[in-house]
Design a protein around this motif. Structure first.
Motif, short mmCIF file in Angstrom:
data_model
loop_
_atom_site.label_atom_id
_atom_site.label_comp_id
_atom_site.label_asym_id
_atom_site.label_seq_id
_atom_site.Cartn_x
_atom_site.Cartn_y
_atom_site.Cartn_z
N GLN A 149 1.25 -0.72 0.00
CA GLN A 149 0.13 -0.04 0.35
C GLN A 149 0.29 1.52 0.34
O GLN A 149 1.37 1.41 1.25
CB GLN A 149 -0.68 -0.05 1.20
N ILE A 150 1.04 2.05 -1.16
CA ILE A 150 2.27 2.87 -1.28
C ILE A 150 1.21 4.11 -1.87
O ILE A 150 1.95 5.08 -2.48
CB ILE A 150 3.38 3.09 -2.57
N THR A 151 0.29 3.96 -1.53
CA THR A 151 -0.70 5.31 -2.48
C THR A 151 -0.97 6.43 -1.65
O THR A 151 -0.99 7.75 -1.57
CB THR A 151 -2.33 4.86 -2.91
N LYS A 152 -0.22 6.41 0.38
CA LYS A 152 -0.96 7.80 1.29
C LYS A 152 0.02 8.92 1.19
O LYS A 152 -0.23 10.06 1.62
CB LYS A 152 -1.20 6.59 1.69
N LEU A 153 1.13 8.74 0.60
CA LEU A 153 1.87 9.75 0.46
C LEU A 153 1.37 10.71 -0.92
O LEU A 153 1.47 10.53 -1.05
CB LEU A 153 3.56 9.39 0.06
N PRO A 154 1.65 11.70 0.18
CA PRO A 154 1.38 12.88 -1.16
C PRO A 154 2.20 13.45 -2.45
O PRO A 154 3.21 12.51 -2.33
CB PRO A 154 1.93 14.79 -0.51
N HIS A 155 1.53 13.65 -3.86
CA HIS A 155 2.34 13.44 -4.50
C HIS A 155 2.87 14.66 -4.72
O HIS A 155 2.07 15.93 -5.52
CB HIS A 155 1.37 12.94 -6.01
N THR A 156 4.16 15.08 -4.88
CA THR A 156 5.08 16.28 -5.34
C THR A 156 5.29 16.48 -6.43
O THR A 156 5.57 15.27 -6.95
CB THR A 156 6.13 15.88 -4.29
N ASN A 157 5.32 17.52 -6.64
CA ASN A 157 5.50 17.97 -8.36
C ASN A 157 6.73 18.12 -9.18
O ASN A 157 7.47 17.20 -9.78
CB ASN A 157 5.06 19.48 -8.97
N SER A 158 7.55 17.83 -8.18
CA SER A 158 9.00 18.15 -8.33
C SER A 158 10.30 17.08 -8.65
O SER A 158 9.76 16.42 -7.24
CB SER A 158 10.19 19.74 -7.72
N ARG A 159 11.41 17.05 -8.88
CA ARG A 159 12.29 16.79 -8.89
C ARG A 159 13.07 16.86 -7.81
O ARG A 159 12.84 17.83 -7.35
CB ARG A 159 13.28 16.46 -9.94
N LEU A 160 13.97 15.31 -7.10
CA LEU A 160 14.58 15.73 -5.81
C LEU A 160 16.20 16.22 -6.63
O LEU A 160 16.79 15.62 -7.69
CB LEU A 160 14.65 14.25 -5.95
N PHE A 161 16.63 17.61 -5.58
CA PHE A 161 17.97 17.70 -6.53
C PHE A 161 18.39 17.56 -4.99
O PHE A 161 18.58 17.50 -3.96
CB PHE A 161 17.92 19.31 -7.02
N GLY A 162 19.92 16.65 -5.46
CA GLY A 162 20.58 16.87 -4.50
C GLY A 162 20.55 15.00 -3.46
O GLY A 162 19.65 14.55 -4.02
N ARG A 163 20.62 15.85 -2.23
CA ARG A 163 20.29 14.53 -0.86
C ARG A 163 21.04 13.15 -1.33
O ARG A 163 20.41 12.40 -0.60
CB ARG A 163 18.43 14.73 -1.34
N GLU A 164 22.10 13.23 -2.20
CA GLU A 164 22.96 12.02 -1.68
C GLU A 164 23.02 11.07 -1.02
O GLU A 164 23.34 10.19 -0.40
CB GLU A 164 23.89 11.82 -3.35
N THR A 165 23.66 11.83 -0.07
CA THR A 165 23.76 11.72 1.97
C THR A 165 22.65 11.10 2.44
O THR A 165 23.05 10.13 2.68
CB THR A 165 24.32 12.28 2.32
#
Length: 578
Positions: free
Chosen positions: A29-45
């Motif tokens: 069940q993976i439908t409950k997280l909000p659907h954001t518009n943007s790509r992810l930038f950075g956050r490799e760590t």
């Protein structure tokens, strides 16, 4: 009104919890997280950290950061990678976002729907939910019995503000769930929140991690602006990122504003009032939202100043070419109306609720929304500018946006157009009140529209009407106290009761009768006590008892005094108990 309203019993006898069923089969069940518009930038760590947490047997990991930093986007991006890699051996995956009930600091958020859904998902079969504390223990055992991924997004509405009760969790079931999973978990529980989860503080780092998510690094912020389509040198874009402190939501709003309004030239950002002078973290996004609001208002005003014959010409052209997009000025007005509409809600908005408001033709709010095509163009524009979330494929007709955006435009509508605010909530009260198929819904799912009806009715100032028409006869079922005796939904009941208060749990709304104020104070005290929030229960229980004494209702006064004395003894305050 029906039967005489009576106080809840001094204590509910909760039956023993049923035995735990065996592990459930592979479920997703993976439908409950909000659907954001943007790509992810950075956050490799952080992505590497999440990978390692799953692989290395971390029990619980919390991402902590202020609103708009990108916690949900990070979790959603990592979950997409997790799914793409065939779930990495997980036997069950369950996601939930508490943002769907709002994120304001004084918001009373229920966990009943979460526990109902999660317990059923993981294999719980009893008809009634366990007692508040026991449901956390039950769910923890079911989750920990298998290699499961549990994601809880936006936990802060369920936490006391920092400085009040040490910032601890309000809900005893959720507290028990997290404490149990921290001690033993075959899988991983991921949490996002704006503040530290105090119940997990000091746990061994081999089992529990609490990670402070920093703002975007300069290079990642520059990459984000370029991806949106903002023009400027590396130095100019770096300065812009620095000025908003690398705040992800503020950068998205800034980039889209510069692209749309300032022709993509980052050097013109000094035209945005107050942005470059803002020094307080977290306020840059609000400055950008104010800039959008001003821009949409001014564009609409310029259209209003045009000659009537120009507007008639536009209408004539649209009659000939109905597929032609509306003029930018008209679209600006419609887009602003959509944003104000989002501010009426504290969760994703269904098409039925929108249609109700459109048909009401509320002056200054929905009277100029235009055709269905106009509406669709306005939604498209707002999504392109990241002011509305991307389409959720599981609920494609629903509308949603970031909580900070929703809260900003809600405050603006209430302060600038109070009559439209009230009329809209009155309309929604009538809509949700009539929505259930049954006059007396039997389940929590069937009862959800009634909860919304109370929320909107009270927001419209119809506190007594919402009490008399919905809460008392249809949610409580009068003296039957159906919501917690039959459904065990103490948390839902308390969240509904909160709407009748100006200041929870001190001051019921002024428009209520004296006897109903006392009743609601008693319900609040009883609900807080049932949920294990004993220290909070003292004030409303004392106030309720003082009220019934003034009314010389000695039977209820004696019952209330007995309950209050018992509570004081439980808290160890013997002097006040006697």
């Amino acid at each position: 009104m029906g039967n005489k309203r009576v106080m809840p019993p001094a204590q509910e006898n909760v039956p023993a919890s049923p035995p735990i069923p065996g592990p459930c089969p592979h479920k997703i069940q993976i439908t409950k997280l909000p659907h954001t518009n943007s790509r992810l930038f950075g956050r490799e760590t952080e992505l590497t950290m999440l990978d390692n947490a799953w692989a290395d047997g971390i029990n619980v990991l919390t991402l902590k950061a202020m609103g708009g930093t990108g916690k949900t986007s990070l979790l959603k991006h990592w979950l997409d990678q997790f799914v793409a890699s065939d779930y990495r051996g997980a036997k069950a995956v369950f996601t939930w976002s508490f943002y769907s009930q709002g994120s304001a600091e004084n918001k009373q958020v229920s966990t009943d729907d979460f526990f109902e859904s999660a317990l059923r998902f993981f294999g719980y079969t009893e008809e009634k939910l366990p007692a508040p504390h026991d449901r956390g223990i039950q769910l923890a055992r079911l989750v920990a019995a298998q290699r499961a991924l549990l994601i809880l997004d936006g936990l802060e509405p369920l936490q006391h503000p920092v400085g009040i009760f040490h910032g601890e969790l309000k809900d005893q079931g959720l507290k028990a769930l997290l404490q149990q999973l921290a001690a033993s978990n075959a899988g991983l529980c991921l949490i996002s929140s704006r503040q530290t989860v105090e119940e997990l503080r000091g746990k061994p780092e081999t089992l529990v991690l609490q990670h402070d998510l920093e703002q975007l690094q300069l290079k990642d912020g520059v990459e984000l602006l370029r991806a949106i389509g903002v023009n400027g040198s590396d130095a100019e874009l770096t300065d812009a990122v620095t000025e908003v402190a690398g705040h992800a939501l503020a950068l998205n709003l800034l980039g889209n504003y510069v692209k749309t309004v300032l022709k993509g030239d980052i050097r013109q950002r000094d035209k945005i009032p107050g942005l470059m002078a803002e020094r307080k973290d977290g306020q840059h996004a609000e400055k950008m939202l104010a800039a959008y609001e001003t821009h949409l208002q001014s564009t609409d005003a310029s259209e209003s100043d045009k000659a009537p014959q120009n507007r008639q010409l536009g209408s004539f052209i649209r009659n000939i070419w109905p597929w032609r997009k509306p003029a930018p000025q008209s679209r600006s007005r419609q887009a602003l109306s959509v944003l104000y509409l989002m501010g009426l809600f504290d969760r994703p908005v269904s098409p039925g609720a929108i249609q109700c408001l459109q048909e009401a033709k509320i002056f200054g709010l929905t009277d100029a929304l235009g055709s269905d095509a106009d509406w669709c163009y306005a939604i498209e524009d707002l999504r392109e500018q990241n002011l509305l979330n991307a389409v959720n494929s599981d609920y494609p007709e629903n509308l949603d946006c970031h909580p900070l955006i929703r809260e900003y435009f809600g405050r603006q509508l209430q302060s600038q157009q109070p009559e439209a605010w009230q009329q809209a909530h009155e309309c929604l009260y009538a809509y949700y009140k009539a929505l259930p198929e049954k006059e007396l819904p039997d389940s929590l799912e069937e009862m959800q529209p009634l909860f919304s009806a109370v929320a909107h009715g009270c927001a419209a100032g119809l506190h007594q009407q919402a009490l008399d028409e919905v809460y008392w006869p249809r949610i409580k079922r009068e003296g039957e106290q159906y919501i917690y005796r039959n459904l065990g939904a103490f948390s839902d009941d308390l969240a509904v009761v909160a709407h009748f208060f100006t200041t929870p749990w001190q001051m019921p709304a002024a428009g209520l009768t004296g006897s109903d104020k006392a009743l609601l104070l008693n319900f609040a005290g009883f609900g807080l006590r049932a949920l294990g929030r004993l220290r909070e229960a003292v004030e409303p229980m004392q106030a309720a008892n003082d009220n019934v004494v003034k009314q010389e209702d000695w039977r209820n006064a004696a019952s209330g005094a007995s309950s209050l004395s018992e509570l004081q003894l439980t808290l160890g305050d013997i002097t006040k108990a006697v």
